[in-house]
Design a protein around this motif. Sequence first.
Motif, PDB file in Angstrom:
ATOM      1  N   ASP A   3       0.797   5.884   4.168  1.00  0.00           N
ATOM      2  CA  ASP A   3      -0.263   6.655   4.822  1.00  0.00           C
ATOM      3  C   ASP A   3      -0.832   5.809   5.957  1.00  0.00           C
ATOM      4  O   ASP A   3      -1.473   4.782   5.718  1.00  0.00           O
ATOM      5  CB  ASP A   3      -1.362   7.002   3.823  1.00  0.00           C
ATOM      6  CG  ASP A   3      -2.373   7.999   4.409  1.00  0.00           C
ATOM      7  OD1 ASP A   3      -2.503   8.055   5.647  1.00  0.00           O
ATOM      8  OD2 ASP A   3      -3.028   8.709   3.626  1.00  0.00           O
ATOM      9  N   ARG A  60      -3.257   6.078   7.835  1.00  0.00           N
ATOM     10  CA  ARG A  60      -4.714   6.047   7.979  1.00  0.00           C
ATOM     11  C   ARG A  60      -5.345   4.964   7.124  1.00  0.00           C
ATOM     12  O   ARG A  60      -6.506   4.605   7.308  1.00  0.00           O
ATOM     13  CB  ARG A  60      -5.296   7.414   7.632  1.00  0.00           C
ATOM     14  CG  ARG A  60      -4.836   8.510   8.566  1.00  0.00           C
ATOM     15  CD  ARG A  60      -4.973   9.869   7.964  1.00  0.00           C
ATOM     16  NE  ARG A  60      -4.190  10.010   6.739  1.00  0.00           N
ATOM     17  CZ  ARG A  60      -3.975  11.164   6.137  1.00  0.00           C
ATOM     18  NH1 ARG A  60      -4.461  12.269   6.632  1.00  0.00           N
ATOM     19  NH2 ARG A  60      -3.268  11.220   5.023  1.00  0.00           N
ATOM     20  N   ASP A  61      -4.576   4.414   6.188  1.00  0.00           N
ATOM     21  CA  ASP A  61      -5.062   3.316   5.357  1.00  0.00           C
ATOM     22  C   ASP A  61      -4.704   1.984   5.999  1.00  0.00           C
ATOM     23  O   ASP A  61      -3.853   1.905   6.891  1.00  0.00           O
ATOM     24  CB  ASP A  61      -4.438   3.398   3.958  1.00  0.00           C
ATOM     25  CG  ASP A  61      -4.842   4.670   3.230  1.00  0.00           C
ATOM     26  OD1 ASP A  61      -5.934   5.193   3.529  1.00  0.00           O
ATOM     27  OD2 ASP A  61      -4.046   5.145   2.383  1.00  0.00           O
ATOM     28  N   SER A  62      -5.345   0.940   5.520  1.00  0.00           N
ATOM     29  CA  SER A  62      -5.023  -0.407   5.993  1.00  0.00           C
ATOM     30  C   SER A  62      -3.777  -0.898   5.264  1.00  0.00           C
ATOM     31  O   SER A  62      -3.679  -0.785   4.033  1.00  0.00           O
ATOM     32  CB  SER A  62      -6.198  -1.348   5.731  1.00  0.00           C
ATOM     33  OG  SER A  62      -5.876  -2.660   6.139  1.00  0.00           O
ATOM     34  N   HIS A  63      -2.813  -1.446   6.016  1.00  0.00           N
ATOM     35  CA  HIS A  63      -1.548  -1.890   5.425  1.00  0.00           C
ATOM     36  C   HIS A  63      -1.151  -3.253   5.960  1.00  0.00           C
ATOM     37  O   HIS A  63      -1.514  -3.637   7.082  1.00  0.00           O
ATOM     38  CB  HIS A  63      -0.429  -0.897   5.723  1.00  0.00           C
ATOM     39  CG  HIS A  63      -0.607   0.432   5.055  1.00  0.00           C
ATOM     40  ND1 HIS A  63      -0.445   0.607   3.704  1.00  0.00           N
ATOM     41  CD2 HIS A  63      -0.955   1.651   5.566  1.00  0.00           C
ATOM     42  CE1 HIS A  63      -0.668   1.879   3.399  1.00  0.00           C
ATOM     43  NE2 HIS A  63      -0.982   2.533   4.512  1.00  0.00           N
ATOM     44  N   ILE A 103     -11.715  13.431   3.221  1.00  0.00           N
ATOM     45  CA  ILE A 103     -12.073  12.104   2.712  1.00  0.00           C
ATOM     46  C   ILE A 103     -13.581  11.921   2.577  1.00  0.00           C
ATOM     47  O   ILE A 103     -14.021  10.946   1.960  1.00  0.00           O
ATOM     48  CB  ILE A 103     -11.499  10.997   3.622  1.00  0.00           C
ATOM     49  CG1 ILE A 103     -12.030  11.115   5.044  1.00  0.00           C
ATOM     50  CG2 ILE A 103      -9.982  11.003   3.589  1.00  0.00           C
ATOM     51  CD1 ILE A 103     -11.641   9.949   5.945  1.00  0.00           C
ATOM     52  N   SER A 116      -7.226  10.059  14.439  1.00  0.00           N
ATOM     53  CA  SER A 116      -7.125   9.742  13.015  1.00  0.00           C
ATOM     54  C   SER A 116      -7.987  10.629  12.135  1.00  0.00           C
ATOM     55  O   SER A 116      -7.707  10.762  10.940  1.00  0.00           O
ATOM     56  CB  SER A 116      -7.506   8.274  12.784  1.00  0.00           C
ATOM     57  OG  SER A 116      -8.866   8.059  13.139  1.00  0.00           O
ATOM     58  N   GLY A 152       0.788  -1.227   0.000  1.00  0.00           N
ATOM     59  CA  GLY A 152       0.000   0.000   0.000  1.00  0.00           C
ATOM     60  C   GLY A 152       0.818   1.273   0.000  1.00  0.00           C
ATOM     61  O   GLY A 152       0.266   2.372  -0.159  1.00  0.00           O
TER      62      GLY A 152
END
Length: 750
Positions: A367, A369-372, A469, A733, A360
Amino acid sequence: MSTTSPNIATSLLPAATVTEAPNGELPKKSALITVNIEPHQGNPLDAILLILNGIREDGMPYHWTLPPRPTGNGPIIFRLINERDIDIENLKILKITYEIITQQGTHLPSETLHLNVVTEKLPRVDIVEAPAPEFVFDPKQSLFDATIIARTHPDFIAGRSVWLHFEGGAAGGSFTKEFPIEFIWEGKDLYFTVDRAIVLANLNGPVKIYYTLVDGQSSRCSDVVEMWVGSALELPVPEILEATLDNPATATIDPMKVLELGTFTLRVRNPDMLGTDEIEPYVKGTPDAGTPVIPPKYGDAVKRLVDFYLDINVIAANLGQNFTASYKYTRGSRSKLSDALQVKVLPLLPSAMDLVKVPGAVDGKLDPRDSHAVQISEFPFMRTGLAVWIFLEGNQGKYTLRDGVPVSQLEFDAKRIEQLIPADYLNTLPHDEVVKVIALVSLNATGEISSAVPFVVREYHIAREPKVIATIAVGTAPTQVGVSIDGKKVFVANSGSQSVSVIGTESNTVIHTIPRTRGKATTIAVHPGGKYVFDCDNADAYIYVYNTNTYEMTHNLDGIWGTSDMKISTDGENAYSANNRSVRRSRALSGDQLAVNDIDSFALALCPRNTCLYSVHPSSEDVLVLDANDLQIIERIPASASQTIALTQTNAHSPYLYCGGSKLVVIDTATNTVIGDLITRDSVRSIATHPSMPLAYVVSGNFLLIINTNTHEIIQEIWVGGGAFIAITPDGSKAYISQENSNTVVVVAL
């Protein structure tokens, strides 16, 4: 009176053997006599008697029968301890028999084992053509007969005889000859010659050679020599076909070459190899997988070589290490160990282990805040059961993502490992921090991290770039917003539609609307217990209290008119409300008034310790410091600010106070003095602080300003298209900003 005679079988059972007397001679100094009897084929509860007879040194007879015992199912063994069970020193001859008595009363006798009890064995012979220690008669080297020497001995006395026994396993391969000792041979070596034809009859086989010294009725035996007739065992070092030979005794192997082939080969050559030869290879490296047990093979008399195909995981276990390869060569009863080949296994090149990434991430930026997830692609020697470690290392230390968990079947089938990075960890990472992804695998299958092979370390920069977002339609003219304690819901006061919108933070959509029975919803406060949310009206005397799960109004608090702001103490006991005429302290859940100060107030901030309260009003340029208990004014701070107020939560002992109006004023609450101000794009509408990082968020005109609270500098500006009030989720977040003019709430990922 009549008696019944026992039923005795006529056929005899095989004679016993004695481990300590393989040639029929039992040394007097034997500490133990081990009597071995073949397994009984009948009932395991049949009885066995061991019977000892013999002649003592003084000529008297000797007899002893051991008490009966069950035969059992397996080999029958009696262990007789010298001087406890038997007096070997005083025996000259020992005869051993046994008898099995069946359940039906039948007696099954055995044949007799005759043993001579000797003071010491005579020394072995020497063979001129087959010297010790190999004792090999090589027809290519020895072209004549065999010369056997019985070395002189004090017991070689005239009148006695020495008998040579040459016992081969082939027809015509045995020979016996007497050497009568005359006076002239006392103190001399005795020579025997065995015809070459007799010797060669045993070609590629063993011969037992010994002699007996006979004196009248008694005899003594020498130690036995086993001579091999055939080629001497000349053993070259083994070969590793996939290795590069550095010199005759050392080699180097590239693990990637072996990996391509899927196996590697240990080869043993011998130009004189026989089909009956047994070759057992040895590979000795790191423990367990690096030192495998390799089954032996018989020789190939045609190819004159034998190949052993070995698992490539042996190479994996010895990466960057050395191992030795050798073999034991057995021909007949003779065995010999070869010299070892020293093999160096090269380590894997970094390019072979550059397999770790976070898919990702973009251009090395991640980032949070994203799922990784951390992904490890198929690696050399990958198989199930290998322990894998993954660590994330940043300024906050090392975080263990995977602690030696073995590769699963699913991971092996997928040819990759994916380990999800918890959102709780990602949310702690500040902007621009460098995070290293460190991964290791136990290729030697020991499961020990100390010997694990590392992957190439990856580095990522945390790119916590705030961005809009979502934009969510809510009620009319939304004002204050509040976030539930668990961070799953946002409550929005809609002043134009007499309602409270409830937003789900996972979907960023309105999941419920709470209608207000009267007045306008302008102020929101969430109780720290998490169960209640307070809805206030700046033109009404009622405060409505709703259940945060059912959204039902549980009760209302009367008597607090026109509330413009409300703060609740961290222990949930006190509610502080502000309006144009007063500041009040009440019981948070009952509404009972505890203290009041008749001062104009528009916005409040409660210090982290709940000991003081800060108040501002548009008509005043001062910030008032109030005692949190009785609400009396402690101090006035000239600040030239109004409307909004916030405390940073990063340092409870010396927090900073941000006051907003036409500009942003910074107050050090340790001294209650203004330490600076910041010029903003527009007037300040609202301020919030990050729960764990030194950041403050200011809504000013169409922008969200981000301030470093350590340096009090504006570090970022994000276009949000206008805003009124802001609230930050507990994990820091997201920010939710109400927009009065567009009847929306904009969501900013922080």
